[in-house]
Design an enzyme around this catalytic site. Structure first.
Site, mmCIF file in Angstrom:
data_model
loop_
_atom_site.group_PDB
_atom_site.id
_atom_site.type_symbol
_atom_site.label_atom_id
_atom_site.label_comp_id
_atom_site.label_asym_id
_atom_site.label_seq_id
_atom_site.Cartn_x
_atom_site.Cartn_y
_atom_site.Cartn_z
ATOM 1 N N GLY A 1 47.863 37.153 39.580
ATOM 2 C CA GLY A 1 46.596 37.746 39.995
ATOM 3 C C GLY A 1 46.734 39.204 40.411
ATOM 4 O O GLY A 1 47.812 39.810 40.303
ATOM 5 N N GLN A 2 45.612 39.723 40.883
ATOM 6 C CA GLN A 2 45.565 41.144 41.267
ATOM 7 C C GLN A 2 46.591 41.504 42.327
ATOM 8 O O GLN A 2 47.316 42.481 42.208
ATOM 9 C CB GLN A 2 44.194 41.427 41.875
ATOM 10 N N ASP B 1 51.234 24.482 39.672
ATOM 11 C CA ASP B 1 49.878 24.247 40.142
ATOM 12 C C ASP B 1 50.022 23.862 41.614
ATOM 13 O O ASP B 1 50.571 22.806 41.934
ATOM 14 C CB ASP B 1 49.232 23.102 39.341
ATOM 15 N N TYR C 1 33.156 30.662 49.324
ATOM 16 C CA TYR C 1 34.403 31.405 49.524
ATOM 17 C C TYR C 1 34.572 31.786 51.003
ATOM 18 O O TYR C 1 35.622 31.548 51.597
ATOM 19 C CB TYR C 1 34.349 32.647 48.642
ATOM 20 N N GLY D 1 50.528 32.383 42.914
ATOM 21 C CA GLY D 1 49.401 33.193 42.445
ATOM 22 C C GLY D 1 49.898 34.565 42.016
ATOM 23 O O GLY D 1 49.215 35.578 42.197
ATOM 24 N N ASP E 1 52.701 30.694 39.226
ATOM 25 C CA ASP E 1 51.259 30.702 38.941
ATOM 26 C C ASP E 1 50.996 29.579 37.946
ATOM 27 O O ASP E 1 51.948 29.007 37.406
ATOM 28 C CB ASP E 1 50.849 32.080 38.356
ATOM 29 N N ILE E 2 49.716 29.295 37.684
ATOM 30 C CA ILE E 2 49.431 28.318 36.623
ATOM 31 C C ILE E 2 49.447 28.977 35.240
ATOM 32 O O ILE E 2 49.416 28.301 34.227
ATOM 33 C CB ILE E 2 48.065 27.586 36.814
HETATM 34 P P1 NAD Z 1 43.189 36.586 41.621
HETATM 35 O O1 NAD Z 1 42.043 35.717 41.226
HETATM 36 O O2 NAD Z 1 43.405 37.868 40.913
HETATM 37 O O3 NAD Z 1 44.548 35.753 41.540
HETATM 38 C C1 NAD Z 1 44.641 34.406 41.899
HETATM 39 C C2 NAD Z 1 45.772 33.793 41.100
HETATM 40 O O4 NAD Z 1 45.867 32.424 41.482
HETATM 41 C C3 NAD Z 1 45.520 33.826 39.577
HETATM 42 O O5 NAD Z 1 46.602 34.425 38.929
HETATM 43 C C4 NAD Z 1 45.395 32.366 39.200
HETATM 44 O O6 NAD Z 1 45.920 32.046 37.926
HETATM 45 C C5 NAD Z 1 46.192 31.689 40.315
HETATM 46 N N1 NAD Z 1 45.809 30.286 40.505
HETATM 47 C C6 NAD Z 1 44.582 29.733 40.393
HETATM 48 N N2 NAD Z 1 44.656 28.409 40.586
HETATM 49 C C7 NAD Z 1 45.957 28.120 40.819
HETATM 50 C C8 NAD Z 1 46.665 26.924 41.093
HETATM 51 N N3 NAD Z 1 46.030 25.738 41.142
HETATM 52 N N4 NAD Z 1 47.996 26.984 41.310
HETATM 53 C C9 NAD Z 1 48.646 28.178 41.246
HETATM 54 N N5 NAD Z 1 48.028 29.346 40.995
HETATM 55 C C10 NAD Z 1 46.705 29.322 40.774
HETATM 56 O O7 NAD Z 1 43.048 36.818 43.189
HETATM 57 P P2 NAD Z 1 43.616 38.047 44.038
HETATM 58 O O8 NAD Z 1 42.593 39.107 43.999
HETATM 59 O O9 NAD Z 1 45.003 38.326 43.659
HETATM 60 O O10 NAD Z 1 43.555 37.394 45.492
HETATM 61 C C11 NAD Z 1 44.655 36.698 46.052
HETATM 62 C C12 NAD Z 1 44.244 36.167 47.430
HETATM 63 O O11 NAD Z 1 43.786 37.243 48.240
HETATM 64 C C13 NAD Z 1 43.107 35.144 47.412
HETATM 65 O O12 NAD Z 1 43.298 34.213 48.433
HETATM 66 C C14 NAD Z 1 41.893 35.982 47.730
HETATM 67 O O13 NAD Z 1 40.901 35.221 48.346
HETATM 68 C C15 NAD Z 1 42.477 36.981 48.718
HETATM 69 N N6 NAD Z 1 41.673 38.209 48.792
HETATM 70 C C16 NAD Z 1 41.555 39.025 47.699
HETATM 71 C C17 NAD Z 1 40.756 40.169 47.790
HETATM 72 C C18 NAD Z 1 40.575 41.097 46.622
HETATM 73 O O14 NAD Z 1 39.762 42.027 46.712
HETATM 74 N N7 NAD Z 1 41.307 40.919 45.521
HETATM 75 C C19 NAD Z 1 40.106 40.457 48.994
HETATM 76 C C20 NAD Z 1 40.232 39.585 50.061
HETATM 77 C C21 NAD Z 1 41.037 38.467 49.959
HETATM 78 N N1 SER Z 2 37.232 40.853 47.102
HETATM 79 C C1 SER Z 2 36.915 39.472 47.273
HETATM 80 C C2 SER Z 2 35.757 39.062 46.451
HETATM 81 O O1 SER Z 2 34.971 39.910 46.096
HETATM 82 C C3 SER Z 2 36.550 39.224 48.710
HETATM 83 O O2 SER Z 2 37.594 38.664 49.370
HETATM 84 O O3 SER Z 2 35.603 37.895 46.208
#
Ligand code: NAD
Ligand code: SER
Length: 322
Positions: free
Chosen positions: A12-13, A53, A143, A9, A35-36
């Site tokens: 992602g962020q 994936d 979620y 992943g 990542d995908i």
């Molecule tokens: P994001 O959506 O920005 O990134 C997720 C990444 O996963 C994306 O780049 C996407 O392309 C990739 N992805 C999706 N399906 C996939 C697959 N089948 N195989 C491989 N990669 C795949 O999410 P994020 O904000 O970076 O969050 C990362 C983790 O942290 C998640 O588990 C999220 O629940 C957790 N989290 C995030 C926040 C937040 O505020 N950003 C808060 C709490 C928890």
């Molecule tokens: N920041 C995430 C969301 O809004 C919570 O984990 O989905």
């Protein structure tokens, strides 16, 4: 470290910032990003990157073997708002991906796992203020349900198979390196980009919906600190509460307006406001402070200042290119 680290992943962020910090700490070639979709130029040009994936178990096992992976950070997931639009896939991605990793750890193919949870494990019956580590959890979103289930699996695999799992219940995270997508807390990321590109921001939360949030830099540091803490100091294997600062849309808008005096906000709360209202206002993170000496550094003022400073040259370049 004997083996290598795999981040799943990485586009992602969190992934876009975590990979670079891990590479700084352990060396570029020790951290495999995946990542995908393609990751940032910075990630793809500073070390190994593979398309993966995570639901494809065969490909996952091949990559783990070929790159001699001993530690996995699983960041692939569907966030809260998008999971409500695709319930079945939300559950499938958030849970099945994790089983693939847990099985690798159970078979001792990998030695250590980081899996992120969220404040979304809490629900309408949890206390709103200073919500504790062991408060009632009754999530009402797909979620949140998947995160709470994941936390229970963390405990189970740790207790039964001695898997070294570490986890944090992140608050809503605000970074500037990548845009947010699919979460309830995304508004607090988008608002900065709107401040640079338009004079008005349409907010999908009510002006007074308060949520626990954190600057990405603090979240990344927390992750690295937890992962490098002594095994015996980790007393909580489900997931640790950590707290940054809490605010509602009106607070962050007022802070940003100091830099953009003409910036306006209007409120059109939608289903994401209903989700946010089931989450805590503030979080108690005493256990993280005690066990691995967690301490937040950024407040709202510092976060806004730093994000605007970082985005300014980026938007200036975009303007010059127009
Ligand atoms: P994001 O959506 O920005 O990134 C997720 C990444 O996963 C994306 O780049 C996407 O392309 C990739 N992805 C999706 N399906 C996939 C697959 N089948 N195989 C491989 N990669 C795949 O999410 P994020 O904000 O970076 O969050 C990362 C983790 O942290 C998640 O588990 C999220 O629940 C957790 N989290 C995030 C926040 C937040 O505020 N950003 C808060 C709490 C928890
Ligand atoms: N920041 C995430 C969301 O809004 C919570 O984990 O989905």
């Amino acid at each position: 470290m004997e083996g290598n680290i795999l981040v799943i992943g990485s586009s992602g962020q969190i992934g876009s910032e975590l990979v670079m910090e891990l590479r700084k700490s352990y060396g570029n070639n020790k951290v495999i990003a995946s990542d995908i979709t393609n990751s940032s130029y910075e990630i793809m040009n500073s070390g190994p990157f593979v398309i993966l994936d995570v639901l494809n178990k065969k490909d996952l096992y091949t990559i783990v073997k070929n790159y001699q992976v001993s530690e996995i950070y699983l960041l692939a997931a569907i966030l809260s708002a998008n999971a409500e639009k695709n319930i079945k896939y939300g559950w499938e991605l958030n849970m099945n991906s994790y089983f693939n990793i847990l099985e690798l750890a159970k078979e001792r193919i990998i030695k250590k796992v980081f899996w992120p949870s969220s404040i979304a494990v809490f629900g309408p019956n949890s206390p709103k203020k200073n919500t504790g580590q062991y408060a009632i959890m009754n999530p009402t979103t797909v979620y949140g349900i998947s995160k709470l289930a994941g936390e229970n699996w963390n405990e189970y695999y740790y207790r039964k198979f001695k898997v070294d799992i570490r986890s944090i219940r992140y608050p809503g995270l605000i970074g500037w390196k990548s845009k947010a997508g699919g979460g309830t807390t995304d508004y607090a990321v988008d608002i900065f980009h709107q401040a640079f590109t338009s004079e008005k921001f349409n907010c999908f939360l009510s002006h007074n919906t308060e949520i626990p949030m954190m600057y990405m830099k603090d979240a990344i540091r927390a992750t690295l600190e937890l992962m490098s803490a002594n095994y015996n100091d980790i007393n909580i294997r489900s997931s640790y509460n950590i707290s940054g600062f809490s605010f509602c849309p009106n607070d962050i808008y007022s802070e940003i307006k100091k830099y953009f005096p003409k910036f306006e906000i209007c409120y059109a709360p939608d289903f994401r406001d209903d989700i946010a209202k089931t989450w805590p206002d503030t979080i108690d993170d005493s256990e993280a402070k005690l066990d691995w000496k967690w301490k937040t550094e950024y407040g709202l003022k510092e976060t806004v200042k730093e994000i605007i400073c970082n985005l300014k040259p980026i938007y200036k370049t975009i303007d010059n290119e127009k």
